[in-house]
Design an enzyme around this catalytic site. Structure first.
Site, PDB file in Angstrom:
ATOM      1  N   LYS A 163     -33.620  13.582 -23.939  1.00  0.00           N
ATOM      2  CA  LYS A 163     -33.311  12.851 -22.910  1.00  0.00           C
ATOM      3  C   LYS A 163     -34.706  12.277 -22.179  1.00  0.00           C
ATOM      4  O   LYS A 163     -34.785  11.255 -21.834  1.00  0.00           O
ATOM      5  CB  LYS A 163     -32.538  13.601 -21.678  1.00  0.00           C
ATOM      6  CG  LYS A 163     -30.968  13.743 -22.117  1.00  0.00           C
ATOM      7  CD  LYS A 163     -30.204  14.575 -21.530  1.00  0.00           C
ATOM      8  CE  LYS A 163     -29.174  15.087 -22.006  1.00  0.00           C
ATOM      9  NZ  LYS A 163     -28.314  16.067 -21.065  1.00  0.00           N
ATOM     10  N   GLN A 194     -29.253  20.959 -16.558  1.00  0.00           N
ATOM     11  CA  GLN A 194     -28.907  21.066 -17.702  1.00  0.00           C
ATOM     12  C   GLN A 194     -27.838  22.492 -18.207  1.00  0.00           C
ATOM     13  O   GLN A 194     -28.462  23.479 -17.357  1.00  0.00           O
ATOM     14  CB  GLN A 194     -29.999  21.170 -18.799  1.00  0.00           C
ATOM     15  CG  GLN A 194     -29.622  21.223 -20.195  1.00  0.00           C
ATOM     16  CD  GLN A 194     -29.013  20.041 -20.610  1.00  0.00           C
ATOM     17  OE1 GLN A 194     -29.229  19.107 -20.577  1.00  0.00           O
ATOM     18  NE2 GLN A 194     -27.958  20.351 -21.583  1.00  0.00           N
ATOM     19  N   ASP A 206     -25.093  12.711 -13.677  1.00  0.00           N
ATOM     20  CA  ASP A 206     -24.304  13.274 -14.442  1.00  0.00           C
ATOM     21  C   ASP A 206     -22.730  13.144 -14.147  1.00  0.00           C
ATOM     22  O   ASP A 206     -21.751  13.634 -14.963  1.00  0.00           O
ATOM     23  CB  ASP A 206     -24.478  15.060 -14.479  1.00  0.00           C
ATOM     24  CG  ASP A 206     -25.067  15.559 -15.794  1.00  0.00           C
ATOM     25  OD1 ASP A 206     -25.080  14.700 -16.885  1.00  0.00           O
ATOM     26  OD2 ASP A 206     -25.615  16.578 -15.774  1.00  0.00           O
TER      27      ASP A 206
END
Ligand code: NAP
Length: 295
Positions: free
Chosen positions: A54, A98, A121
């Site tokens: 990412k 994450q 997210d």
């Protein structure tokens, strides 16, 4: 093996990212560069790889990113403090924490602490609620949003289609089912959500015009479970032993690709299907967060 029925996630992700480049230029003209914070707790090897990919995607597109790595033993309160600091940082328009997190940290508390306006997210309860209500002002979780984009850009008509989603996880199955049943142009499907308590799961699969496998069980979907002419989307990422591989293992999806591909009208390869779209949608959400910040 014919490649004609493949839904090429890498190509479609590149198209999405090309579309973002002009929006990033418009932001630059206003003196704004989209910024994304990555927070990683501990040294889970897969998380390191995912964040690394990412970061690279951000760099290629001209999105500023900063990665914060905290030790595995970080108390939950300290992580929440760090997230609140990032919420207040005007240089960073999006925040991604994450997963997986260490077991002593409550995932739901972390998701609720990220500001909804930086929740690229899409896991904050406010954004999940908006998604369920069909309110497009919220951020959509990246993997389900990427699957919708894959279907739309591959010309798959979801309206009225029987869609069977395997797996009711919070990050893929549940939000995907909620998105696909909305009365929207690229949704409007009849959705069945299957899980480990589903009776006679293969019979549900055999009804599917579009079958999405998001269970995390290697090669679970066999040819005998797929209606000829169905569209098959493979979300799973599973590491299986492979003595022939230099590392002793390899990654496979939730679909037994070799036997299912000949039956399917269209199918995602794995890797190269859903994965690149997840990253593309993260970048897309980040650009949108920056645009909303400057609006
Ligand atoms: P999850 O939260 O663990 O959910 C898995 C779901 O599958 C659960 O609902 C579970 O049922 C169901 N399930 C598991 N085994 C089953 C079986 N034998 N029969 C029927 N249902 C079964 O997983 P997730 O986070 O949604 O992720 C799913 C997969 O997608 C994983 O392989 C993950 O690595 C992958 N993934 C890929 C991407 C990408 O970008 N490519 C992104 C996210 C996730 P119960 O609820 O009844 O336990």
């Amino acid at each position: 093996m014919s490649a004609s029925n493949l839904i090429d996630g890498r190509t479609i992700a590149a198209q999405v990212q090309a579309g973002l480049a002009s929006r990033i230029s418009q932001l630059a003209a206003k003196g704004v560069q989209p910024g994304l914070a990555f927070v990683r707790v501990g040294e889970d090897p897969a998380s390191r790889v995912y964040v690394g990919r990412k970061e690279k995607a951000c760099e290629l597109l001209g999105i500023h990113s900063e990665t914060f790595v905290l030790p595995e033993t970080t108390p939950e309160a300290e992580l929440l403090d760090r997230i609140r600091q990032l919420n207040d940082n005007p240089r960073l328009h999006g925040i991604l924490v994450q997963a997986p997190l260490p077991v002593h940290i409550r995932q739901s508390t972390v998701y609720s602490t990220v500001s909804p306006s930086k929740d690229v997210d899409g896991f904050h309860p406010m954004n999940m609620g908006r998604l369920l209500l069909g309110d497009s002002s919220g951020f959509r979780p990246c993997t389900p949003a990427g699957i919708l984009e894959l279907l739309a850009r591959s010309g798959v008509n979801t309206a009225g289609a029987e869609v069977v989603v395997l797996g009711r996880g919070n990050i893929v199955g549940k939000p995907l089912a909620a998105l696909l049943c909305q009365k929207d142009r690229h949704a409007n499907a009849t959705v069945t959500l299957c899980h480990s308590a589903t009776r006679d799961l293969p019979s549900h699969c055999l009804r599917a015009d579009i079958l999405v496998a998001a269970l995390g069980v290697a090669e679970f979907v066999k040819a005998s479970m797929v209606k000829p002419g169905a569209v098959v989307i493979d979300v799973g990422v599973n590491r299986v032993p492979d003595p022939a591989a230099p590392s002793g293992s390899r990654l496979v999806g939730d679909v037994a690709f070799a036997e299912v591909q000949p039956l399917a009208a269209k199918i995602t390869p794995n890797p190269g299907g859903v994965g690149p779209m997840t990253i593309a949608m993260l970048l897309s959400n980040t650009v949108r967060a920056a645009e909303q910040f400057t609006a």
